[in-house]
Design a protein around this motif. Structure first.
Motif, PDB file in Angstrom:
ATOM      1  N   GLU A 167      -3.417   1.941 -17.900  1.00  0.00           N
ATOM      2  CA  GLU A 167      -4.583   2.079 -17.129  1.00  0.00           C
ATOM      3  C   GLU A 167      -4.975   3.552 -17.415  1.00  0.00           C
ATOM      4  O   GLU A 167      -6.155   3.835 -17.462  1.00  0.00           O
ATOM      5  N   TYR A 168      -4.061   4.325 -17.751  1.00  0.00           N
ATOM      6  CA  TYR A 168      -4.356   5.778 -17.757  1.00  0.00           C
ATOM      7  C   TYR A 168      -3.727   6.459 -19.166  1.00  0.00           C
ATOM      8  O   TYR A 168      -2.671   7.271 -18.940  1.00  0.00           O
ATOM      9  N   PRO A 169      -4.245   5.920 -20.284  1.00  0.00           N
ATOM     10  CA  PRO A 169      -3.444   6.306 -21.500  1.00  0.00           C
ATOM     11  C   PRO A 169      -3.435   8.054 -21.580  1.00  0.00           C
ATOM     12  O   PRO A 169      -4.564   8.725 -21.130  1.00  0.00           O
ATOM     13  N   ASN A 170      -2.444   8.435 -22.102  1.00  0.00           N
ATOM     14  CA  ASN A 170      -2.277   9.947 -22.565  1.00  0.00           C
ATOM     15  C   ASN A 170      -2.403  10.972 -21.265  1.00  0.00           C
ATOM     16  O   ASN A 170      -2.549  12.230 -21.284  1.00  0.00           O
ATOM     17  N   LYS A 171      -1.923  10.137 -19.951  1.00  0.00           N
ATOM     18  CA  LYS A 171      -2.095  11.070 -19.104  1.00  0.00           C
ATOM     19  C   LYS A 171      -0.675  11.258 -18.347  1.00  0.00           C
ATOM     20  O   LYS A 171       0.224  10.198 -18.697  1.00  0.00           O
ATOM     21  N   VAL A 172      -0.207  12.298 -18.040  1.00  0.00           N
ATOM     22  CA  VAL A 172       1.329  12.802 -17.776  1.00  0.00           C
ATOM     23  C   VAL A 172       1.200  12.725 -16.094  1.00  0.00           C
ATOM     24  O   VAL A 172       0.544  13.522 -15.425  1.00  0.00           O
ATOM     25  N   ALA A 173       2.129  11.962 -15.356  1.00  0.00           N
ATOM     26  CA  ALA A 173       2.226  11.874 -14.017  1.00  0.00           C
ATOM     27  C   ALA A 173       3.408  12.446 -13.476  1.00  0.00           C
ATOM     28  O   ALA A 173       4.429  12.375 -14.238  1.00  0.00           O
ATOM     29  N   VAL A 174       3.226  12.985 -12.268  1.00  0.00           N
ATOM     30  CA  VAL A 174       4.502  13.348 -11.520  1.00  0.00           C
ATOM     31  C   VAL A 174       4.581  12.237 -10.357  1.00  0.00           C
ATOM     32  O   VAL A 174       3.614  12.111  -9.623  1.00  0.00           O
ATOM     33  N   TRP A 175       5.777  11.623 -10.493  1.00  0.00           N
ATOM     34  CA  TRP A 175       6.007  10.307  -9.779  1.00  0.00           C
ATOM     35  C   TRP A 175       6.795  10.868  -8.368  1.00  0.00           C
ATOM     36  O   TRP A 175       7.535  11.754  -8.440  1.00  0.00           O
ATOM     37  N   SER A 176       6.552  10.114  -7.239  1.00  0.00           N
ATOM     38  CA  SER A 176       7.081  10.090  -5.964  1.00  0.00           C
ATOM     39  C   SER A 176       7.066   8.857  -5.464  1.00  0.00           C
ATOM     40  O   SER A 176       6.397   7.869  -5.715  1.00  0.00           O
ATOM     41  N   ILE A 177       7.961   8.617  -4.402  1.00  0.00           N
ATOM     42  CA  ILE A 177       8.115   7.524  -3.733  1.00  0.00           C
ATOM     43  C   ILE A 177       7.631   7.614  -2.267  1.00  0.00           C
ATOM     44  O   ILE A 177       8.091   8.700  -1.687  1.00  0.00           O
ATOM     45  N   ASP A 178       6.930   6.707  -1.710  1.00  0.00           N
ATOM     46  CA  ASP A 178       6.615   6.432  -0.275  1.00  0.00           C
ATOM     47  C   ASP A 178       7.015   5.203   0.176  1.00  0.00           C
ATOM     48  O   ASP A 178       7.011   4.206  -0.575  1.00  0.00           O
ATOM     49  N   TYR A 179       7.670   5.150   1.469  1.00  0.00           N
ATOM     50  CA  TYR A 179       7.870   3.912   2.140  1.00  0.00           C
ATOM     51  C   TYR A 179       6.970   3.488   3.182  1.00  0.00           C
ATOM     52  O   TYR A 179       6.543   4.273   4.060  1.00  0.00           O
ATOM     53  N   VAL A 180       6.431   2.142   3.067  1.00  0.00           N
ATOM     54  CA  VAL A 180       5.295   1.645   4.115  1.00  0.00           C
ATOM     55  C   VAL A 180       5.783   0.420   4.542  1.00  0.00           C
ATOM     56  O   VAL A 180       6.627   0.038   4.404  1.00  0.00           O
ATOM     57  N   GLY A 181       5.073   0.021   5.483  1.00  0.00           N
ATOM     58  CA  GLY A 181       5.169  -1.395   6.133  1.00  0.00           C
ATOM     59  C   GLY A 181       5.557  -1.147   7.433  1.00  0.00           C
ATOM     60  O   GLY A 181       5.920  -0.121   7.775  1.00  0.00           O
ATOM     61  N   ASP A 182       5.873  -2.236   8.143  1.00  0.00           N
ATOM     62  CA  ASP A 182       6.087  -1.993   9.641  1.00  0.00           C
ATOM     63  C   ASP A 182       7.637  -1.398   9.736  1.00  0.00           C
ATOM     64  O   ASP A 182       7.980  -0.641  10.669  1.00  0.00           O
ATOM     65  N   ASP A 183       8.436  -1.819   8.903  1.00  0.00           N
ATOM     66  CA  ASP A 183       9.800  -1.261   9.078  1.00  0.00           C
ATOM     67  C   ASP A 183      10.003  -0.184   8.046  1.00  0.00           C
ATOM     68  O   ASP A 183      11.405   0.136   7.546  1.00  0.00           O
ATOM     69  N   ASN A 184       9.006   0.161   7.347  1.00  0.00           N
ATOM     70  CA  ASN A 184       9.202   1.225   6.109  1.00  0.00           C
ATOM     71  C   ASN A 184      10.110   0.523   4.883  1.00  0.00           C
ATOM     72  O   ASN A 184      10.845   0.979   4.286  1.00  0.00           O
ATOM     73  N   ASP A 185       9.761  -0.914   4.761  1.00  0.00           N
ATOM     74  CA  ASP A 185      10.659  -1.493   3.991  1.00  0.00           C
ATOM     75  C   ASP A 185      10.033  -2.017   2.746  1.00  0.00           C
ATOM     76  O   ASP A 185      10.289  -2.557   1.965  1.00  0.00           O
ATOM     77  N   GLU A 186       8.829  -1.441   2.309  1.00  0.00           N
ATOM     78  CA  GLU A 186       8.100  -1.750   1.150  1.00  0.00           C
ATOM     79  C   GLU A 186       7.980  -0.290   0.453  1.00  0.00           C
ATOM     80  O   GLU A 186       7.499   0.640   1.109  1.00  0.00           O
ATOM     81  N   ILE A 187       8.408  -0.450  -0.904  1.00  0.00           N
ATOM     82  CA  ILE A 187       8.191   1.038  -1.581  1.00  0.00           C
ATOM     83  C   ILE A 187       6.969   0.896  -2.360  1.00  0.00           C
ATOM     84  O   ILE A 187       6.446  -0.020  -2.897  1.00  0.00           O
ATOM     85  N   ARG A 188       6.324   2.431  -2.509  1.00  0.00           N
ATOM     86  CA  ARG A 188       5.367   2.660  -3.148  1.00  0.00           C
ATOM     87  C   ARG A 188       5.730   3.731  -3.911  1.00  0.00           C
ATOM     88  O   ARG A 188       6.095   4.903  -3.812  1.00  0.00           O
ATOM     89  N   TYR A 189       4.954   3.604  -5.510  1.00  0.00           N
ATOM     90  CA  TYR A 189       5.240   4.603  -6.492  1.00  0.00           C
ATOM     91  C   TYR A 189       3.896   5.260  -6.539  1.00  0.00           C
ATOM     92  O   TYR A 189       3.047   4.582  -6.883  1.00  0.00           O
ATOM     93  N   GLN A 190       3.954   6.526  -6.441  1.00  0.00           N
ATOM     94  CA  GLN A 190       2.674   7.412  -6.405  1.00  0.00           C
ATOM     95  C   GLN A 190       2.890   8.252  -7.713  1.00  0.00           C
ATOM     96  O   GLN A 190       3.722   8.883  -7.900  1.00  0.00           O
ATOM     97  N   ALA A 191       1.690   8.187  -8.571  1.00  0.00           N
ATOM     98  CA  ALA A 191       1.660   8.929  -9.717  1.00  0.00           C
ATOM     99  C   ALA A 191       0.528   9.944  -9.449  1.00  0.00           C
ATOM    100  O   ALA A 191      -0.643   9.599  -9.444  1.00  0.00           O
ATOM    101  N   LYS A 192       0.897  11.070  -9.308  1.00  0.00           N
ATOM    102  CA  LYS A 192      -0.182  12.383  -9.279  1.00  0.00           C
ATOM    103  C   LYS A 192      -0.557  12.844 -10.849  1.00  0.00           C
ATOM    104  O   LYS A 192       0.730  12.941 -11.538  1.00  0.00           O
ATOM    105  N   PHE A 193      -1.568  12.772 -11.015  1.00  0.00           N
ATOM    106  CA  PHE A 193      -1.972  13.285 -12.362  1.00  0.00           C
ATOM    107  C   PHE A 193      -3.532  13.873 -12.383  1.00  0.00           C
ATOM    108  O   PHE A 193      -4.208  13.823 -11.649  1.00  0.00           O
TER     109      PHE A 193
END
Length: 152
Positions: A36-62
């Motif tokens: 989706e974003y060729p030639n972009k360099v991302a800094v990745w982080s993890i966030d936990y969401v959902g009612d019990d924080n049981d879903e993982i989301r990967y966040q790409a900042k670029f």
């Protein structure tokens, strides 16, 4: 005494290394981002969401260009859940601009972003600093006021 001192140094070192942990998302997530974003360099982080924080989301900042920041949020299967793009005040809907001018000093506005979620719903978030506190003022796609969220 030396053992206590050594233990404290080891604990402190472990704490510092955990603060700078490099996140490497799953292959599916990296593949989707690179497609989706060729030639972009991302800094990745993890966030936990959902009612019990049981879903993982990967966040790409670029950076989309020299001056514009973006954030792409994926689930663990590489499905884009949200996209956030930094925008100037002039790109906010007029209704939102009027609300901000009426309720906040121009210097209170710290950041502005347009957000599109996985259901293609668009919202606008404006970061405001007031009385040494930080808030997100959220507007709908037409610029109508929605909610204020205090950030920690």
């Amino acid at each position: 005494m030396k053992k206590v001192f050594l233990l404290l140094i080891l604990l402190y070192g472990g704490f510092l290394s955990a603060q700078n942990e490099v996140v490497t998302p799953p292959e599916k997530v990296r593949f989707t981002f690179e497609k989706e974003y060729p030639n972009k360099v991302a800094v990745w982080s993890i966030d936990y969401v959902g009612d019990d924080n049981d879903e993982i989301r990967y966040q790409a900042k670029f950076n989309t260009d020299k001056n514009t920041k973006a954030l792409a949020v994926y689930d663990n299967l590489g499905i884009l859940k949200a996209y956030e793009l930094q925008i100037p005040l002039s790109q906010l809907p007029q209704k939102a601009q009027t609300y901000l001018k009426k309720n906040y000093a121009p210097k209170a506005i710290k950041e502005i972003a347009v957000i599109v979620n996985d259901k293609n719903k668009t919202t606008y978030e404006v970061g405001i600093e007031k009385d040494s506190r930080f808030y997100d003022v959220v507007f709908d796609q037409n610029g109508g006021f929605d909610v204020i969220i205090e950030k920690n």
